[in-house]
Design an enzyme around this catalytic site. Structure first.
Site, PDB file in Angstrom:
ATOM      1  N   TYR A 159     -14.813 -44.130  47.130  1.00  0.00           N
ATOM      2  CA  TYR A 159     -14.149 -44.876  48.283  1.00  0.00           C
ATOM      3  C   TYR A 159     -15.002 -44.485  49.232  1.00  0.00           C
ATOM      4  O   TYR A 159     -15.624 -45.313  50.064  1.00  0.00           O
ATOM      5  CB  TYR A 159     -12.793 -44.857  48.504  1.00  0.00           C
ATOM      6  N   VAL A 202       3.350 -43.962  52.704  1.00  0.00           N
ATOM      7  CA  VAL A 202       4.636 -44.581  53.444  1.00  0.00           C
ATOM      8  C   VAL A 202       5.378 -45.520  52.256  1.00  0.00           C
ATOM      9  O   VAL A 202       6.683 -45.463  52.471  1.00  0.00           O
ATOM     10  CB  VAL A 202       4.137 -45.702  54.388  1.00  0.00           C
ATOM     11  N   GLY A 221       2.944 -30.468  52.184  1.00  0.00           N
ATOM     12  CA  GLY A 221       3.448 -31.278  53.225  1.00  0.00           C
ATOM     13  C   GLY A 221       2.928 -30.956  54.521  1.00  0.00           C
ATOM     14  O   GLY A 221       3.346 -31.457  55.519  1.00  0.00           O
ATOM     15  N   THR A 224      -1.620 -33.400  57.749  1.00  0.00           N
ATOM     16  CA  THR A 224      -1.377 -34.631  58.849  1.00  0.00           C
ATOM     17  C   THR A 224      -2.016 -36.067  58.558  1.00  0.00           C
ATOM     18  O   THR A 224      -2.991 -35.965  58.038  1.00  0.00           O
ATOM     19  CB  THR A 224      -1.587 -34.113  60.187  1.00  0.00           C
TER      20      THR A 224
END
Ligand code: NAD
Ligand code: UDP
Length: 324
Positions: A159, A202, A221, A224
């Site tokens: 990509y 999301v 986690g 960012t």
């Protein structure tokens, strides 16, 4: 092409643009088609439905200014158009890693075919590039002048490097053939019509929260991302295309930066979910940080995002509730 408007009054004659949107049945492409149709343009939506769906553009099918073409951008096509938005390419890591060779073909041969078409019919072309051209950035936030830190042989490379070559092709067609290019580097964008199966953060988190399942955080986690709502992004994309004299590259995204854990907590709070956070392995080469420097977009387009993460998430949650 001319449009006399509903009154047929010749004083109101405006020139109607014929616009090709590749990847037009996808998340961003379908919202772009909506906006262009609303503005009164004649839209050709081209897609092979790899990650996009007809349901995203179903409501446009009876519009006389909208045309749908099933086609793969790795094959050449001859069309008469004034502008080309080249969005065709899977955007989620799960989908672009499914068939990495095809992903590179889509970016590279798709860009060659669309730039060749732009050259032949003298159309302006906007290439949907990505913040992934910065790789795992060691400059933060990322301005357009930063050349990036990309692994050329990793699992994300099909990509990242495909998109980098597509940018190179844009600038070579510009220098060699004077093709009228616009190169747009899109940072993480979300909203209704995200493919629910494509594994992006999301959509994954909202679905998991709505179903009361564990929220799958990759790594600890602390990485960012900066999340832009699609409405802001489409505004900026159209502004860049309509700017008379600027090739880019230009960043568009929302500079608000959140850790993935903060995103998970916000989605739990907004959905009122009882889901718990679980921590899974971090995928290889997952960028640690990402935040757009949008100084250029502010200066050249007078653009900056208006929609706060919380407001965009609320609308997106409502959309996903409707799918369940
Ligand atoms: P998406 O997967 O929803 O849309 C991509 C569309 O391209 C789909 O409709 C798919 O079927 C179509 N497509 C894929 N390969 C094709 C091919 N070979 N021929 C014809 N059509 C093909 O993804 P999206 O989020 O809407 O992304 C649109 C564009 O924006 C992509 O080029 C992506 O790289 C870029 N982008 C998106 C984001 C984001 O956060 N959404 C960020 C950076 C860049
Ligand atoms: N991510 C996560 N859980 C998920 C999906 C993604 O923690 O279920 C993380 C992923 O590892 C990355 C970030 O969220 O750090 C954004 O991932 P996404 O695939 O949406 O986009 P990209 O990595 O291309 O920015």
């Amino acid at each position: 092409m001319f449009n006399t408007g509903s009154s047929g009054n010749l004083n109101k004659v405006t020139i109607m643009k014929r616009i090709l949107v590749t990847g037009g049945a996808g998340f961003l492409g379908s919202h772009l088609c909506d906006r262009l149709i609303k503005r009164g343009d004649d839209v050709l939506c081209l897609d092979n439905y790899f990650t996009g769906t007809k349901s995203n553009i179903q409501h446009l099918l009876n519009n006389p200014n909208f045309e749908l073409i099933r086609h793969d951008v790795i094959d050449p096509i001859h069309l008469e158009v004034d502008q080309i938005f080249n969005l065709a390419c899977p955007a989620s890591p799960v989908h672009y890693q499914y068939n990495p060779v095809k992903t590179i073909k889509t970016s590279v041969m798709g860009a060659i075919n669309m730039l060749g078409l732009a050259k032949r019919v003298k159309a302006r072309i906007l290439q949907a590039s990505t913040s992934e051209v910065y790789g795992d950035p060691d400059q933060h936030p990322q301005p357009e002048s930063y050349w990036g830190n990309v692994n050329p042989i990793g699992i994300r490379s099909c990509y990242d490097e495909g998109k980098r070559v597509a940018e190179t092709l844009c600038f070579d067609y510009y220098r060699q053939n004077k093709v009228d290019i616009r190169v747009l580097r899109i940072f993480n964008t979300y909203g209704p019509r995200l493919n629910p199966d494509d594994g992006r953060v999301v959509s994954n988190f909202i679905f998991q929260a709505l179903k009361g399942e564990d929220i799958s955080i990759y790594g600890d986690g602390s990485q960012t991302r900066s999340f832009c709502y699609y409405k802001d992004l489409i505004d900026g994309m159209i502004k860049l295309m309509d700017h008379d004299n600027f090739t880019g590259p230009m960043n568009l995204g929302n500079p608000g930066e959140f850790t993935i854990k903060e995103l998970a907590e916000k989605i739990i709070q907004l959905t009122g979910s009882t889901s718990k956070l679980i921590y899974l392995d971090l995928p290889l080469d997952d960028p640690k940080q990402r935040q757009p420097d949008i100084t250029l977009a502010k200066k050249m387009l007078g653009w900056e995002p208006r929609i706060k993460l919380e407001d965009g998430l609320k609308e997106t949650i409502e959309y996903f509730k409707g799918l369940l």
